[in-house]
Design an enzyme around this catalytic site. Structure first.
Site, short mmCIF file in Angstrom:
data_model
loop_
_atom_site.label_atom_id
_atom_site.label_comp_id
_atom_site.label_asym_id
_atom_site.label_seq_id
_atom_site.Cartn_x
_atom_site.Cartn_y
_atom_site.Cartn_z
N TYR A 11 40.40 39.96 40.87
CA TYR A 11 41.46 40.94 40.04
C TYR A 11 42.09 40.04 39.17
CZ TYR A 11 39.91 44.70 43.27
OH TYR A 11 39.16 45.13 44.12
N CYS B 176 45.92 39.97 40.50
CA CYS B 176 46.15 40.01 41.87
C CYS B 176 46.95 38.72 42.37
CB CYS B 176 44.74 40.15 42.64
SG CYS B 176 44.87 39.59 44.48
N PHE C 201 46.80 36.94 45.06
CA PHE C 201 46.23 36.14 45.70
C PHE C 201 45.05 35.78 45.09
CE2 PHE C 201 47.88 39.30 49.03
CZ PHE C 201 48.49 38.62 49.93
#
Length: 383
Positions: free
Chosen positions: A115, A118, A120
């Site tokens: 994503y 995101c 991370f």
């Protein structure tokens, strides 16, 4: 029609020059340009002086306007030929650079399932960009997640190596890749075995997957000493990488969903940058924004944040800047280390939002952050 014919004719002239043996010899753009310029100079001198080949060529040229037209055509053709040669050489140079980057990664093909918004996933992209490693991106629909239906691991990021080895968890991905870049003795599959999965049940009764050793690089003692000349450097890097995962990440949602207005702006960005259908996008933007505004309040309570969550963000960022110190450009010294890349990757997902602007204005992070931006953009870790 005449213009089309001219383009075809001049294109053939350029092709002939660029495909000639002299131009196809190895060399950089400047040396090719210099050689062409020398040939052009000799031809110019030959057509302007007394006898020899120049006189013969001049005697064969039509006189008057026709000669001038032909001369212009020759010059134009030669100019296009030079352009085509320089273009060919530039493309060749770029291809060589890409091949070098691919070779730096051991020639592996990397595909990142993510994503975009995101933190991370952003950490992994920061690592790949900084090291100049070419990679493909598959943006995953956060609702249906059809793009990763083949995977038993249902989170992102996922990094596929040569479409065979699957790396899960952002910190495992980064540690594995860094180990692979430094140590040429192990395959990616061998390295991955050093980060075994551990499944457990959390306080909510939900099964979670963790990975042993995920902040460690699996290097020999000489390799470790080369990468970390001082012992405390490795411990410091590991400590702040874990801090980014365990603390800094949890400050993002409460800050970007702090108010209803900020929540709506955040989801507008998420929908714009993510992979959503029309109905999904509308639902995510309005229903999701309202839901995340409520969830952000719960996260504030769960992580014992202050009423004004900006203060926790400011403190965390200033703690990081203080740890880097005034005498280092990065925590890694003159070049970023894995902790620099992790913190940068997490903070970067707030760009374009009010929380990011407030952070840049009210903390001391700006100089370090801009240096990290340049380092990632210019692939300064490419070796």
């Amino acid at each position: 029609m005449a213009a089309a014919c001219a383009r075809v004719t001049l294109g053939k002239v350029g092709w002939f020059v660029s495909e000639s043996p002299a131009c196809r010899r190895p060399g950089n753009i400047s040396s090719l340009a210099a050689r062409l310029n020398l040939h052009g100079s000799r031809r110019a001198f030959g057509t302007g002086g007394g006898g020899g080949g120049g006189a013969g060529l001049r005697s064969r040229l039509p006189s008057g306007g026709g000669g001038r037209l032909l001369g212009c055509a020759v010059l134009l053709g030669g100019g296009l030929g030079l352009y085509q040669t320089l273009k060919f050489s530039a493309q060749h140079h770029l291809a060589q650079e890409e091949n070098k980057a691919s070779a730096a990664a051991g020639g592996v093909k990397l595909t990142l399932y993510q994503y975009k918004t995101c933190p991370f996933c952003s950490k992994v992209r920061a690592f790949l960009d900084y090291h100049g490693l070419p990679y493909d991106i598959v943006e995953v629909n956060p609702v249906m997640r059809q793009e990763i239906k083949w995977s038993a691991y249902r989170k992102v990021p996922i990094l596929m190596v040569d479409e065979e080895v699957q790396l899960n968890d952002s910190s495992v991905i980064i540690s594995s890749l860094k180990t692979y870049l430094v140590s040429k003795e192990k395959s990616m599959a061998e390295i991955l075995r050093c980060y075994p999965e551990m499944k457990s049940v959390n306080d909510s009764g939900k099964e979670v997957t963790e990975y042993n050793n995920k902040y460690w690089l699996m290097l020999s003692e000489p390799e470790t000493q080369l990468l970390y000349p001082e012992k405390n450097l490795q411990k410091e890097e590991m400590k702040w990488r874990q801090w980014a995962d365990d603390w800094l990440v949890h400050l993002i949602s409460p800050n970007v969903y702090r108010t209803t207005g900020e929540s709506l702006a955040s989801f507008d960005y998420i929908v714009r940058e993510g992979k959503f259908g029309t109905f999904e996008g509308f639902f995510a933007k309005y229903v999701g924004a309202a839901a995340m505004f409520i969830i952000a309040k719960r996260l504030k309570s769960r992580h014992n944040l202050q009423e004004d969550v900006r203060q926790d963000l400011y403190k965390a960022v200033n703690d990081w800047v203080a740890a880097v110190g005034k005498n280092r450009k990065f925590m890694g010294g003159d070049q970023p280390n894995l902790a620099d890349l992790a913190v940068f990757g997490v903070l970067r997902v707030m760009e374009g939002l009010q929380a990011f602007d407030d952070m840049m204005e009210n903390t001391k992070v700006k100089l370090w952050y801009r240096r990290m931006e340049r380092a990632a953009l210019n692939h300064e870790g490419r070796d």
